[in-house]
Design a protein around this motif. Structure first.
Motif, PDB file in Angstrom:
ATOM      1  N   HIS A   1     -49.161  47.585   6.746  1.00  0.00           N
ATOM      2  CA  HIS A   1     -47.350  48.361   6.699  1.00  0.00           C
ATOM      3  C   HIS A   1     -46.819  46.594   7.657  1.00  0.00           C
ATOM      4  CE1 HIS A   1     -48.123  51.983   6.771  1.00  0.00           C
ATOM      5  NE2 HIS A   1     -49.228  52.112   7.397  1.00  0.00           N
ATOM      6  N   GLN A   2     -47.381  45.812   8.304  1.00  0.00           N
ATOM      7  CA  GLN A   2     -45.813  45.000   8.613  1.00  0.00           C
ATOM      8  C   GLN A   2     -45.393  44.497   7.326  1.00  0.00           C
ATOM      9  OE1 GLN A   2     -44.959  44.360  11.500  1.00  0.00           O
ATOM     10  NE2 GLN A   2     -46.774  45.923  12.824  1.00  0.00           N
ATOM     11  N   LEU A   3     -46.346  43.750   5.727  1.00  0.00           N
ATOM     12  CA  LEU A   3     -45.966  43.246   5.235  1.00  0.00           C
ATOM     13  C   LEU A   3     -45.200  44.138   4.700  1.00  0.00           C
ATOM     14  CD1 LEU A   3     -49.342  41.307   3.138  1.00  0.00           C
ATOM     15  CD2 LEU A   3     -47.066  40.603   4.673  1.00  0.00           C
ATOM     16  N   ILE A   4     -44.891  45.162   4.743  1.00  0.00           N
ATOM     17  CA  ILE A   4     -43.892  47.022   3.835  1.00  0.00           C
ATOM     18  C   ILE A   4     -42.499  46.554   4.910  1.00  0.00           C
ATOM     19  CG2 ILE A   4     -43.009  48.720   3.188  1.00  0.00           C
ATOM     20  CD1 ILE A   4     -46.374  49.099   2.527  1.00  0.00           C
ATOM     21  N   GLN A   5     -42.530  45.926   5.940  1.00  0.00           N
ATOM     22  CA  GLN A   5     -41.667  45.677   6.983  1.00  0.00           C
ATOM     23  C   GLN A   5     -41.195  45.051   6.413  1.00  0.00           C
ATOM     24  OE1 GLN A   5     -40.824  47.677   9.925  1.00  0.00           O
ATOM     25  NE2 GLN A   5     -41.475  49.250   8.316  1.00  0.00           N
ATOM     26  N   VAL A   6     -41.288  43.793   6.111  1.00  0.00           N
ATOM     27  CA  VAL A   6     -40.629  42.263   5.747  1.00  0.00           C
ATOM     28  C   VAL A   6     -39.880  42.116   4.662  1.00  0.00           C
ATOM     29  CG1 VAL A   6     -41.110  40.090   5.592  1.00  0.00           C
ATOM     30  CG2 VAL A   6     -42.246  40.725   7.622  1.00  0.00           C
ATOM     31  N   PHE A   7     -41.074  42.612   3.393  1.00  0.00           N
ATOM     32  CA  PHE A   7     -40.363  43.391   2.446  1.00  0.00           C
ATOM     33  C   PHE A   7     -38.735  43.937   2.332  1.00  0.00           C
ATOM     34  CE2 PHE A   7     -39.716  45.879  -1.426  1.00  0.00           C
ATOM     35  CZ  PHE A   7     -39.315  44.726  -3.060  1.00  0.00           C
ATOM     36  N   LEU A   8     -38.778  45.336   2.845  1.00  0.00           N
ATOM     37  CA  LEU A   8     -37.674  46.262   3.126  1.00  0.00           C
ATOM     38  C   LEU A   8     -36.723  45.345   3.675  1.00  0.00           C
ATOM     39  CD1 LEU A   8     -39.323  49.771   4.375  1.00  0.00           C
ATOM     40  CD2 LEU A   8     -37.936  48.773   1.939  1.00  0.00           C
ATOM     41  N   VAL A   9     -36.888  43.925   4.897  1.00  0.00           N
ATOM     42  CA  VAL A   9     -36.160  43.501   5.972  1.00  0.00           C
ATOM     43  C   VAL A   9     -35.591  42.325   5.002  1.00  0.00           C
ATOM     44  CG1 VAL A   9     -35.918  41.890   7.476  1.00  0.00           C
ATOM     45  CG2 VAL A   9     -37.096  44.085   7.895  1.00  0.00           C
ATOM     46  N   GLY A  10     -36.111  42.066   3.926  1.00  0.00           N
ATOM     47  CA  GLY A  10     -35.863  41.453   2.827  1.00  0.00           C
ATOM     48  C   GLY A  10     -34.831  41.712   1.540  1.00  0.00           C
ATOM     49  N   CYS A  11     -34.974  42.919   1.493  1.00  0.00           N
ATOM     50  CA  CYS A  11     -34.404  43.601   0.687  1.00  0.00           C
ATOM     51  C   CYS A  11     -32.748  44.038   1.263  1.00  0.00           C
ATOM     52  CB  CYS A  11     -34.511  44.877   0.602  1.00  0.00           C
ATOM     53  SG  CYS A  11     -36.273  45.236  -0.826  1.00  0.00           S
ATOM     54  N   MET A  12     -32.654  44.562   2.939  1.00  0.00           N
ATOM     55  CA  MET A  12     -31.119  44.307   3.255  1.00  0.00           C
ATOM     56  C   MET A  12     -30.143  43.387   3.318  1.00  0.00           C
ATOM     57  SD  MET A  12     -30.599  47.480   4.666  1.00  0.00           S
ATOM     58  CE  MET A  12     -29.605  47.337   5.883  1.00  0.00           C
ATOM     59  N   ILE A  13     -31.322  41.564   2.869  1.00  0.00           N
ATOM     60  CA  ILE A  13     -29.987  40.591   3.455  1.00  0.00           C
ATOM     61  C   ILE A  13     -29.813  40.395   1.775  1.00  0.00           C
ATOM     62  CG2 ILE A  13     -32.470  38.757   3.098  1.00  0.00           C
ATOM     63  CD1 ILE A  13     -30.411  37.155   4.950  1.00  0.00           C
ATOM     64  N   GLY A  14     -31.290  40.689   1.180  1.00  0.00           N
ATOM     65  CA  GLY A  14     -31.152  40.143  -0.474  1.00  0.00           C
ATOM     66  C   GLY A  14     -30.121  41.100  -1.653  1.00  0.00           C
ATOM     67  N   LEU A  15     -29.841  42.171  -0.981  1.00  0.00           N
ATOM     68  CA  LEU A  15     -28.973  43.161  -1.907  1.00  0.00           C
ATOM     69  C   LEU A  15     -27.289  42.767  -1.512  1.00  0.00           C
ATOM     70  CD1 LEU A  15     -26.770  45.284   0.123  1.00  0.00           C
ATOM     71  CD2 LEU A  15     -29.543  46.489   0.617  1.00  0.00           C
ATOM     72  N   THR A  16     -26.950  41.425  -0.509  1.00  0.00           N
ATOM     73  CA  THR A  16     -25.830  40.822  -1.197  1.00  0.00           C
ATOM     74  C   THR A  16     -25.825  39.683  -1.312  1.00  0.00           C
ATOM     75  OG1 THR A  16     -26.256  39.668   0.769  1.00  0.00           O
ATOM     76  CG2 THR A  16     -25.849  41.791   1.980  1.00  0.00           C
ATOM     77  N   ARG A  17     -26.696  39.422  -2.146  1.00  0.00           N
ATOM     78  CA  ARG A  17     -26.689  37.897  -2.860  1.00  0.00           C
ATOM     79  C   ARG A  17     -25.941  38.170  -4.222  1.00  0.00           C
ATOM     80  NH1 ARG A  17     -30.028  33.854  -0.646  1.00  0.00           N
ATOM     81  NH2 ARG A  17     -30.662  34.409   1.718  1.00  0.00           N
ATOM     82  N   THR A  18     -25.146  37.381  -4.318  1.00  0.00           N
ATOM     83  CA  THR A  18     -24.625  37.096  -5.961  1.00  0.00           C
ATOM     84  C   THR A  18     -23.294  38.302  -5.387  1.00  0.00           C
ATOM     85  OG1 THR A  18     -26.468  36.948  -6.480  1.00  0.00           O
ATOM     86  CG2 THR A  18     -24.306  37.394  -8.214  1.00  0.00           C
ATOM     87  N   VAL A  19     -23.460  39.363  -4.562  1.00  0.00           N
ATOM     88  CA  VAL A  19     -21.946  40.819  -5.398  1.00  0.00           C
ATOM     89  C   VAL A  19     -21.344  40.321  -4.407  1.00  0.00           C
ATOM     90  CG1 VAL A  19     -22.308  43.536  -4.579  1.00  0.00           C
ATOM     91  CG2 VAL A  19     -24.074  42.495  -5.590  1.00  0.00           C
ATOM     92  N   LEU A  20     -21.802  40.060  -2.887  1.00  0.00           N
ATOM     93  CA  LEU A  20     -20.552  39.687  -1.485  1.00  0.00           C
ATOM     94  C   LEU A  20     -19.782  38.486  -1.999  1.00  0.00           C
ATOM     95  CD1 LEU A  20     -21.760  40.049   2.202  1.00  0.00           C
ATOM     96  CD2 LEU A  20     -20.692  41.844   0.235  1.00  0.00           C
TER      97      LEU A  20
END
Length: 428
Positions: free
Chosen positions: A24-43
């Motif tokens: 569950h804690q690994l899933i949390q980190v994965f989702l937090v990583g997604c939040m910052i990852g979606l800004t890469r390249t696009v912003l």
């Protein structure tokens, strides 16, 4: 048998015995990583196409990462202390709650300053939620598994950064940049918050048991004593300029963020200027993130066996060489190989730095000292982004920022080589 003794007997450390919560804690980190990852390249792409930032406005372009670094660093500084006082779970949940404005700010932003405001909340989310997911995993695991824990944690988070960046770029092409960012950010936010509220458990009692076991091994009383409790101010001074090993690790953490800031802000701009498409540029950056994340499954546990110092120093130097090589290449294959090279370097140093800080921390101070380390580490986003922006603006050449990063990484690795003793995981 006392109630505290009964509770202690029910607490078992180890990834396997606590695998459900660990996942569950690994899933949390994965989702937090997604939040910052979606800004890469696009912003960075939006900066030019929708907000009118010319390619030479490097300082203004870097403002969103400068602000992100300052906010995340500040949250890292206090998140560990807050979790020691109130528990890991409440801080984790608060990290998702403060992220609620992000998708709406990205979607409705009329100017670049709204994007900067969104990164304030992104920094709050990262500093609170990522920190707590890592602290909880360290609580649950054995002390001999710290390198493995950091490897799994950073694999989950940074593989998500790379994957989310590529998905966001692909959606931006088909749906539009704002729509892609809104859908992804809102979806990740809701899933992360719901899972944190309904499935994540408090782990501070596991940390307390670590502390008791360490004191028993050292022949100390397990009853807390005021003379053993250092103030946060004292801990900050100790980690920042009194302990050479922690000084070495903190400065290395700060400087290695120069590389990630370079990949986040300027590499997309550089690649797009070489006539690559948004998806092609994002794919190269994804290689960096996925290689970084995946390789940590090897380098994290490897540091438990061979020690931390060699991996940290080697990783710093590999990243420095890779950053310099990027501006001397003119093919997609070459940039892809160099992105993978930098990813490997980051995998060598990143989980190893966190594990080395834990090695040099007592159990009851570990969350706070890790928070101080993460403060200096993520302060590197702000320092690195600002320095790169100023250098590129002054010289008028984006390539000068790549050279700055390369030199900084080489010198920082040299300091680690001189200041950090050779060590493996300890039982503190």
């Amino acid at each position: 048998m006392s109630i505290s003794t009964i509770e202690s007997s029910l607490i078992l450390h180890g990834i396997k015995v606590n695998r459900q919560q660990f996942i569950h804690q690994l899933i949390q980190v994965f989702l937090v990583g997604c939040m910052i990852g979606l800004t890469r390249t696009v912003l960075p792409g939006l900066a030019s196409t929708e907000f009118g930032l010319a390619q030479q406005q490097f300082v203004l372009l870097t403002t969103f990462v400068v602000v992100f670094g300052l906010v995340k660093a500040s949250m890292n500084l206090f998140a560990g202390r807050l979790s020691d006082r109130f528990g890991r779970r409440p801080v984790l949940i608060s990290g998702w709650l403060v992220a609620i404005p992000i998708p709406f700010l990205l979607y409705w932003a009329p100017n670049w300053y709204w994007i900067v405001a969104a990164t304030v909340f992104l920094g709050l989310n990262q500093g609170l939620s990522w920190s707590m997911a890592l602290n909880s995993k360290l609580d649950l695991a054995k002390t001999s598994q710290r390198g493995l824990v950091n490897g799994l944690n950073e694999f989950s988070g940074y593989a998500a950064v790379g994957i989310a960046g590529l998905v966001a770029a692909s959606l931006a092409v088909s749906l539009g940049a704002r729509e892609a960012l809104f859908i992804m950010a809102l979806g990740v936010l809701l899933v992360g918050l719901l899972l944190a509220v309904f499935y994540v458990e408090e782990t501070k009692s596991w940390s307390d048991e670590h502390d008791k076991q360490a004191k028993i091994l050292q022949g100390q009383s397990v009853i807390p004593s005021q003379q053993h409790v250092r103030t946060f101010k004292a801990l900050f001074a100790f980690a920042s300029y009194q302990s050479k090993p922690l000084m070495a690790l903190n400065q290395a953490g700060l400087v290695e963020k120069f590389v990630d800031a370079l990949i986040w802000i300027l590499l997309p701009i550089y690649l797009l200027a070489q006539d690559l498409s948004l998806v092609e540029a994002s794919a190269i950056i994804t290689i960096y993130g996925v290689v970084w994340g995946g390789s940590q499954l090897i380098t994290g546990p490897l540091s438990d066996k061979v020690g931390r110092k060699g991996l940290i120093v080697g990783g710093m130097w590999v990243c420095g060489l890779g950053s310099y090589a990027l501006i001397h290449t003119n093919t997609v294959l070459g940039w892809s190989i160099e992105a993978a090279m930098i990813g490997i370097g980051m995998a060598m140093l990143y989980p190893t730095l966190g594990a080395a800080v834990a090695d040099n921390s007592l159990a009851h101070e570990r969350a706070s000292l890790l928070g101080i380390y993460r403060f200096w580490r993520d302060f590197g986003y702000a320092i690195g982004a600002l320095l790169m922006g100023l250098v590129a603006q002054y010289t008028g050449q984006i390539e000068s920022a790549f050279v700055l990063v390369a030199i900084s990484m080489m010198l920082s690795g040299l300091l680690v080589l001189v200041w950090l003793p050779n060590s493996k995981s300890t039982n503190n």
